[in-house]
Design an enzyme around this catalytic site. Structure first.
Site, short mmCIF file in Angstrom:
data_model
loop_
_atom_site.label_atom_id
_atom_site.label_comp_id
_atom_site.label_asym_id
_atom_site.label_seq_id
_atom_site.Cartn_x
_atom_site.Cartn_y
_atom_site.Cartn_z
N GLY A 107 70.94 -31.21 8.05
CA GLY A 107 71.64 -30.94 9.31
C GLY A 107 72.90 -31.75 9.44
N ASN A 108 73.50 -31.69 10.62
CA ASN A 108 74.72 -32.45 10.87
C ASN A 108 74.65 -33.05 12.27
OD1 ASN A 108 76.18 -30.65 12.89
ND2 ASN A 108 75.78 -29.20 11.24
N ARG A 109 75.61 -33.87 12.60
CA ARG A 109 75.56 -34.67 13.82
C ARG A 109 76.21 -34.02 15.03
NH1 ARG A 109 73.89 -39.72 12.32
NH2 ARG A 109 74.36 -40.37 10.19
N SER A 110 76.51 -32.74 14.98
CA SER A 110 77.16 -32.13 16.14
C SER A 110 76.27 -32.21 17.38
CB SER A 110 77.48 -30.66 15.84
OG SER A 110 78.01 -30.06 17.00
N ALA A 118 78.99 -26.36 14.53
CA ALA A 118 79.15 -26.91 13.19
C ALA A 118 78.11 -26.21 12.30
CB ALA A 118 78.91 -28.42 13.20
#
Ligand code: CTP
Ligand code: CA
Length: 227
Positions: A33-36, A100
């Site tokens: 995943g990502n930090r958005s 994102a």
């Protein structure tokens, strides 16, 4: 200002906003995943609703309260986000891809939890996800639909933030690309933003800085000038 005092300049428009960050499963308990945080997308949804739009907010893994009067479609993976955005976009005047999107996903997702095996490293094979924004820009799911992308960029030795943004605008062919300078306390997870809005030919059409709500309002101003 309270919603009822805002100019209703988006009345009669259906806008679709994607927000947050997609997650790609590795196994039943893990993901890439990502930090958005989803805050810019939520600000876009909130301000559009306050200006009279009918808003569909496709939210990927966002832990923020649903904005009043906004239809929220929760999703996790890029495939789910793509399906939900495309379904809503069939009836939309404007689609804004503020999410994102994971560029890659594991080629396979294990059906049971991946176990360690001795001291062996784990090698993951990733495949590229479809580019939802570029697809929307190429297909126009509803005639005359305005397609808007976001790009978080840092400058590097090869090119400035704006140069990276211009190259991306020309690659994606969205009607508008909101280029956000990130890094050094700007952009991701912070309250303030510094954006340049480019058109499909990579020409600068507006700049904005300030809160995510201020940026969102500026984006809708520019959208209104283009629909
Ligand atoms: N985007 C998308 N589908 C993807 C990747 C990105 O729709 N698979 C959208 C994002 O929602 C955003 C825009 O494209 O509106 C730009 O995302 P960005 O990650 O900056 O662009 P990429 O083409 O993935 O380029 P990069 O290699 O810099 O990550
Ligand atoms: Ca990307």
């Amino acid at each position: 200002a309270p919603a009822e005092q805002r100019p209703q300049d988006l009345a009669g428009k259906h806008v679709v906003v994607s927000a947050g960050g997609t997650r790609e499963p590795l196994d039943p308990v893990r993901y890439l995943g990502n930090r958005s945080s989803g805050r810019q997308g939520y600000a876009l949804a909130r301000t559009a609703q306050a200006r009279g739009a009918h808003v569909t907010l496709v939210a990927a893994n966002v832990s923020l309260p649903a904005p009043d009067g906004v239809e929220v479609v929760p999703v996790e993976t890029t495939e789910q986000l793509r399906d939900a955005v495309r379904a809503a976009a069939k009836d939309a005047d404007v689609v804004v891809m503020a999410a994102a999107v994971a560029d890659f996903r594991p080629a396979t997702s294990a059906t049971s939890k991946i176990k360690k095996s001795g001291g062996d490293p784990l090698v993951l094979r990733l495949v590229q996800n479809p580019d939802i924004l570029a697809e929307l820009a190429a297909e126009r799911l509803r005639p005359g639909q305005l397609v808007v992308g976001f790009a978080a960029e840092t400058g590097d030795d090869g090119a400035s933030v704006l140069e990276h943004g211009r190259a991306k605008a020309l690659r994606k062919r969205a009607d508008l690309l909101v280029v956000n300078a990130v890094g050094a306390g700007r952009g991701f997870g912070t309250a303030d933003n510094d954006v340049t809005i480019l058109d499909r030919d990579a020409q600068v059409v507006a700049t904005a800085s300030g809160s995510k709500d201020a940026v969102a309002d500026r984006v809708w101003d520019v959208v209104l000038a283009h629909v």
